[in-house]
Design a protein around this motif. Structure first.
Motif, PDB file in Angstrom:
ATOM      1  N   PHE A 139      -0.376  -8.588  30.919  1.00  0.00           N
ATOM      2  CA  PHE A 139      -1.139  -7.814  31.902  1.00  0.00           C
ATOM      3  C   PHE A 139      -2.131  -6.951  31.138  1.00  0.00           C
ATOM      4  O   PHE A 139      -1.744  -6.112  30.322  1.00  0.00           O
ATOM      5  CB  PHE A 139      -0.210  -6.944  32.748  1.00  0.00           C
ATOM      6  CG  PHE A 139      -0.850  -6.408  33.995  1.00  0.00           C
ATOM      7  CD1 PHE A 139      -0.903  -7.180  35.144  1.00  0.00           C
ATOM      8  CD2 PHE A 139      -1.401  -5.140  34.019  1.00  0.00           C
ATOM      9  CE1 PHE A 139      -1.495  -6.695  36.302  1.00  0.00           C
ATOM     10  CE2 PHE A 139      -1.993  -4.644  35.163  1.00  0.00           C
ATOM     11  CZ  PHE A 139      -2.042  -5.421  36.314  1.00  0.00           C
ATOM     12  N   SER A 163      -2.933 -11.760  33.584  1.00  0.00           N
ATOM     13  CA  SER A 163      -3.440 -11.042  34.745  1.00  0.00           C
ATOM     14  C   SER A 163      -3.954  -9.690  34.269  1.00  0.00           C
ATOM     15  O   SER A 163      -4.038  -9.444  33.070  1.00  0.00           O
ATOM     16  CB  SER A 163      -2.338 -10.876  35.797  1.00  0.00           C
ATOM     17  OG  SER A 163      -2.870 -10.281  36.965  1.00  0.00           O
ATOM     18  N   GLY A 164      -4.310  -8.823  35.203  1.00  0.00           N
ATOM     19  CA  GLY A 164      -4.776  -7.506  34.797  1.00  0.00           C
ATOM     20  C   GLY A 164      -5.676  -6.870  35.829  1.00  0.00           C
ATOM     21  O   GLY A 164      -5.920  -7.425  36.911  1.00  0.00           O
ATOM     22  N   THR A 294      -0.763   0.213  37.907  1.00  0.00           N
ATOM     23  CA  THR A 294      -0.307  -0.782  36.933  1.00  0.00           C
ATOM     24  C   THR A 294       1.210  -0.909  36.945  1.00  0.00           C
ATOM     25  O   THR A 294       1.756  -2.016  36.899  1.00  0.00           O
ATOM     26  CB  THR A 294      -0.784  -0.391  35.520  1.00  0.00           C
ATOM     27  OG1 THR A 294      -2.211  -0.374  35.492  1.00  0.00           O
ATOM     28  CG2 THR A 294      -0.273  -1.379  34.479  1.00  0.00           C
ATOM     29  N   THR A 334      -1.739 -13.209  41.193  1.00  0.00           N
ATOM     30  CA  THR A 334      -1.721 -12.455  39.949  1.00  0.00           C
ATOM     31  C   THR A 334      -2.975 -12.681  39.113  1.00  0.00           C
ATOM     32  O   THR A 334      -2.972 -12.436  37.918  1.00  0.00           O
ATOM     33  CB  THR A 334      -0.477 -12.826  39.122  1.00  0.00           C
ATOM     34  OG1 THR A 334      -0.460 -14.242  38.901  1.00  0.00           O
ATOM     35  CG2 THR A 334       0.793 -12.415  39.828  1.00  0.00           C
TER      36      THR A 334
END
Length: 382
Positions: A139, A163-164, A294, A334
């Motif tokens: 992430f 993802s992120g 997050t 995601t």
């Protein structure tokens, strides 16, 4: 007679000496017994401790956090993230790893340890971790959209889940902020580089949906942005500053700010750093807010990964199709995305220079939120 018996037994002949001899033997035996007793007791405590630690490690999950020469904002995010992890993911052990002093082999050694997920802060750390090509869920934070999208496309094909949350804010929020500052606005301007020019059609479509025309210029790496300011803008217009280091690194952005001031062009940024350097206003997500968002995302992703790993094997064919659909749906959910939460920051000095009077960041933020919600409703009804 006794002396002869003592002599045969190998003991001293004197009675007093015999007594002292027996006493010393008794003390030796007692001392040895105590040592054995405490040794056994200590071994039991260590064993229980080891057993307890083993159970703890078995019940806890590992989260790796990679970073590389963090900026001030990234460091604030890292500290906020650690606080959120302790609060909302107490069953997870996390480890901070500075990749600036780590070779590829050492990074790989960290990744091959049992880990549920990995977090990368910044583009450099993200690229270093991805280059190992270890199939741990990654992430990523504080990476520009064009770069994170490109990494996602590449490593998705290699089976590396990535993802992120993008470093910058979406283009629409910048447009909405410009409209909130000037309700009569009918045109916005952008400068594109070679890296983000591929988003031009998307930007044109979004501008058209919001009754705005989009004036643009695509620059080469050697071009100076302020040189083209006259070509793409007119006085009282808005220039939306994109997250492109090629065009708007600090040294170049300073020149853009000065040129915009003399030509009365309003600059709208999509990061907090832009407002600090000299844009009129910027959309941004604070490090603490980003850490909260997050952590919520990590909790869902890591737990889903753990549950998937714990599923028994031997699924039937009828279930395999459903599992594939669920997996595809999970993958689509995601993909890298923009932050959900945001704030508006106003550079009061620039606002005064532009004779815009007193501007309220909170009020502008509410207006942007209202426009964004209206757009989402329109898209939902289509």
């Amino acid at each position: 007679m006794r002396r002869e018996q003592y002599k045969k037994m190998g003991l001293p002949e004197n009675q007093t000496t015999v007594f002292k001899y027996l006493l010393s033997i008794t003390r030796t035996i007692w001392h040895s017994s105590l040592i054995l007793f405490f040794s056994a007791f200590s071994n039991n405590v260590l064993s229980d401790s080891d057993k307890s630690t083993g159970i703890s490690e078995k019940n806890q999950y590992n989260l790796l956090i990679f970073h590389d020469n963090m900026s001030e904002v990234q460091n604030q995010f890292s500290q906020s993230l650690q606080a959120q992890l302790l609060l909302k993911m107490p069953d997870y052990n996390y480890e901070l790893i500075d990749t600036s002093s780590k070779s590829r082999k050492k990074i790989e050694a960290h990744l091959t340890q049992p880990a549920s997920c990995a977090v990368t802060i910044g583009a450099v750390a993200t690229q270093k971790v991805l280059s190992v090509r270890h199939p741990v869920y990654i992430f990523s934070l504080y990476v520009p959209r064009y770069k994170l999208d490109n990494l996602y496309r590449i490593y998705q094909k290699l089976g590396i889940p990535l993802s992120g949350i993008y470093e910058e804010q979406p283009f629409t929020r910048q447009m909405f902020l410009a409209k909130a500052l000037n309700p009569e606005l009918n045109q916005v301007n952008i400068l594109l580089g070679q890296a983000d020019k591929f988003y031009l059609r998307e930007f044109q479509k979004l501008a058209s949906e919001n009754q705005l025309s989009l004036n643009y210029q695509i620059l080469k790496p050697a071009d100076t942005p302020e040189k083209f300011l006259n070509n793409v803008t007119k006085p009282t217009d808005f220039l939306l500053i994109l997250n492109n280091a090629q065009l708007f690194q600090n040294s170049k952005l300073t020149g853009v700010v000065l040129a915009a001031y003399y030509q009365k062009v309003n600059l709208i940024g999509n990061r907090i750093e832009h407002a600090k350097i000299g844009t009129l206003a910027s959309i941004y997500t604070s490090p603490n807010t980003l850490a909260i968002e997050t952590t919520g995302e990590l909790k869902k992703i890591c737990e889903a990964k753990i549950n998937q790993n714990n599923k028994p094997e031997g699924k039937t064919k009828s279930n395999s199709g459903k599992n594939n659909r669920d997996k595809n749906q999970s993958d689509s959910q995601t993909k890298p995305r923009f932050a959900n939460s945001f704030s508006v920051i106003i550079n009061d000095q620039i606002a005064q220079n532009m004779q815009l009077g007193n501007l309220s960041s909170n009020e502008l933020s509410k207006q942007v939120t209202r426009m964004e919600n209206e757009q989402n409703r329109r898209h939902g009804n289509e």
